[in-house]
Write a protein that holds these residues in place. Sequence first.
Motif, mmCIF file in Angstrom:
data_model
loop_
_atom_site.group_PDB
_atom_site.id
_atom_site.type_symbol
_atom_site.label_atom_id
_atom_site.label_comp_id
_atom_site.label_asym_id
_atom_site.label_seq_id
_atom_site.Cartn_x
_atom_site.Cartn_y
_atom_site.Cartn_z
ATOM 1 N N LYS A 181 0.836 -1.209 0.000
ATOM 2 C CA LYS A 181 0.000 0.000 0.000
ATOM 3 C C LYS A 181 0.868 1.257 0.000
ATOM 4 O O LYS A 181 0.364 2.372 -0.103
ATOM 5 N N ALA A 182 2.182 1.081 0.129
ATOM 6 C CA ALA A 182 3.067 2.246 0.184
ATOM 7 C C ALA A 182 3.460 2.672 -1.222
ATOM 8 O O ALA A 182 3.117 2.023 -2.210
ATOM 9 N N ASP A 183 4.200 3.760 -1.271
ATOM 10 C CA ASP A 183 4.618 4.296 -2.549
ATOM 11 C C ASP A 183 5.883 3.561 -3.022
ATOM 12 O O ASP A 183 6.947 4.142 -3.125
ATOM 13 N N VAL A 184 5.712 2.276 -3.268
ATOM 14 C CA VAL A 184 6.819 1.420 -3.682
ATOM 15 C C VAL A 184 6.533 0.974 -5.113
ATOM 16 O O VAL A 184 5.406 0.615 -5.428
ATOM 17 N N ASP A 185 7.547 1.021 -5.980
ATOM 18 C CA ASP A 185 7.338 0.665 -7.386
ATOM 19 C C ASP A 185 7.738 -0.762 -7.695
ATOM 20 O O ASP A 185 7.137 -1.424 -8.530
ATOM 21 N N PHE A 186 8.798 -1.220 -7.039
ATOM 22 C CA PHE A 186 9.324 -2.560 -7.305
ATOM 23 C C PHE A 186 9.530 -3.322 -6.000
ATOM 24 O O PHE A 186 9.836 -2.726 -4.966
ATOM 25 N N PHE A 187 9.389 -4.642 -6.069
ATOM 26 C CA PHE A 187 9.860 -5.528 -5.009
ATOM 27 C C PHE A 187 10.988 -6.355 -5.605
ATOM 28 O O PHE A 187 10.786 -7.030 -6.619
ATOM 29 N N ALA A 188 12.168 -6.314 -4.995
ATOM 30 C CA ALA A 188 13.272 -7.135 -5.484
ATOM 31 C C ALA A 188 13.432 -8.359 -4.598
ATOM 32 O O ALA A 188 13.459 -8.252 -3.364
ATOM 33 N N VAL A 189 13.519 -9.521 -5.236
ATOM 34 C CA VAL A 189 13.731 -10.784 -4.518
ATOM 35 C C VAL A 189 14.996 -11.432 -5.073
ATOM 36 O O VAL A 189 15.505 -11.020 -6.117
ATOM 37 N N ALA A 190 15.482 -12.463 -4.389
ATOM 38 C CA ALA A 190 16.692 -13.118 -4.872
ATOM 39 C C ALA A 190 16.362 -14.147 -5.956
ATOM 40 O O ALA A 190 17.098 -14.282 -6.921
ATOM 41 N N SER A 191 15.243 -14.871 -5.790
ATOM 42 C CA SER A 191 15.025 -16.039 -6.653
ATOM 43 C C SER A 191 13.614 -16.078 -7.230
ATOM 44 O O SER A 191 12.703 -15.399 -6.739
#
Length: 383
Positions: free
Chosen positions: A62-72
Motif C-alpha cells: 500500500k506504500a509508494d513502492v514501485d518494485f519488489f526485489a527478490v533473490a530467486s
Amino acid sequence: MRFYRSQQLIRQDLEAHIYSQAMLANVSGLKNLCKDETKFCAVIKANAYGHGISETVNILKKADVDFFAVASIYEAIHILGMVKKQTILILEPINTTYSPDQVTICARKGIHCVLSSAEDLGFVSETLSTGKSVLRVHVNIESGMGRNGLDAELASGLIERIDRCPNTSLAGVYTHLATADEEDLSYAYVQLEKFNRFLDENSIRDRDDVIIHAANSAATIKIPESHFDMVRCGIAIYGYYSRPMSDPPVKLTPAMKLQAPIVKLKNIAAGDSVSYGRSFIPGRDTAVAIVPLGYADGYWRSFSNRAKMKVGDSVVSVVGRVCMDQVLIDVTDVPNVAVGQMVTIIDNDHRSPCGAYALAELAGTICYEIPICVHAHVNRIVH
Ligand SMILES: *Cc1c(COP(=O)(O)O)cnc(C)c1O
C-alpha cells in the motif's frame, strides 16, 4: 501456484513483532532523500531480511513502492498473488536451470529478470519463441563490485541482442556498489564514473523505457548522484543504516522486536554451574530464568555469557552457553520477576544493549545478520 506458508510450523511463543508504521516511515524518509520521480525498489530477499516476506509485502504494497526485489524465482512466485501495483524484480540472473514454465510465468506475469549472458538469452528466446510474451530484462554492468556484472563490451553486445530478440525487451540497466557503506566513498565514486561512462557510450539515458539504477541503502542515504531512475533499498527499510551513522540525514526506526516469555525460574547456588561446558559459575546465589529460544531460532551461540536481554526495563545478562532452543538469563536483580513475563531479545532501538547493532558487534558481524537469522518458524506479529 502453491503457497506453502500455511503448512509451515509456527512457534507461537516466539514473537517477532513487526511494526508497519516504522517500516512505512522508513520508506517515506528514504523517498524524501530522492527526487519525486525517482522510483523506489524495496528489497525483500532473505525473508524480507527476517521480517517475513508475506508480512512485509502486505505492509509495503500500500506504500509508494514501485518494485519488489527478490533473490530467486521461488520468492517471486510466492508473492505474485499478493502484489498488484508493484513490479517484481528477480536479482539472481535468469539461467538455464529455470523450467520452461518458470520462464513463461516471468514473461506473462511481467516479472522482471536479470539477464547475464548470450547463452541465457538464447534459452529465454527459445523457450518463449512459440508464444507472444515478452520478458522484461535488466543488465548488470560490472563497475567494480566483482560479482555478477558484465564488462562494458559484453554488456553492449548483450543489449544489442536483447533489442533484436522479439521475446525480450530491455527494462533496466544497473550496477551494484561495493563500498557505499564505508566512510571513504572514493571507490564508490570510481564505480559511478565507470557506470556513467557506460550509460553515455551506449546512449542508455535516451531510452525512456529503460530504468537506470545503482543505489543500495547506504548509497541512497549518502550518495545522491547514485540515485538515477530508481533506488534499491533493503536494510534501511527495516530500520538500520548499513553500519551505525552518527549524523544521518534520515531517521530510521527498527521495524522488529523479538520477544519470548520466561518459561521457568530457578535458583543457582554460588559455585554451581549453568548449562553446557560449565562456562558460568556464579559467585553469588543467583536467580536464573529460562527463555525458550536458542541458536536453532537464530539466537547465536556466540552470544553465550556475553549478550544482554531486557526484562521490563531491567537489562539482564545471558549466562552460560546458548543451547539449541534454550537460553538462560540472570534475573537476580529484576524486581517481581515471574514466569510468563516477556523478555526482549532483539530490541527495536538502535542504542539498546540488545539492539541489532550491539548484537552484531558481539557476533563480529553486520547488523543485517541479526534479524535475518530469526528463523522462519518464529511468529511474525504485525502491528
Ligand atoms: C541486496 C541488494 C540490495 C539491497 O542492499 P541493502 O544494503 O540492504 O540496501 C540492493 N541491490 C542488490 C543488487 C542487492 O543484491
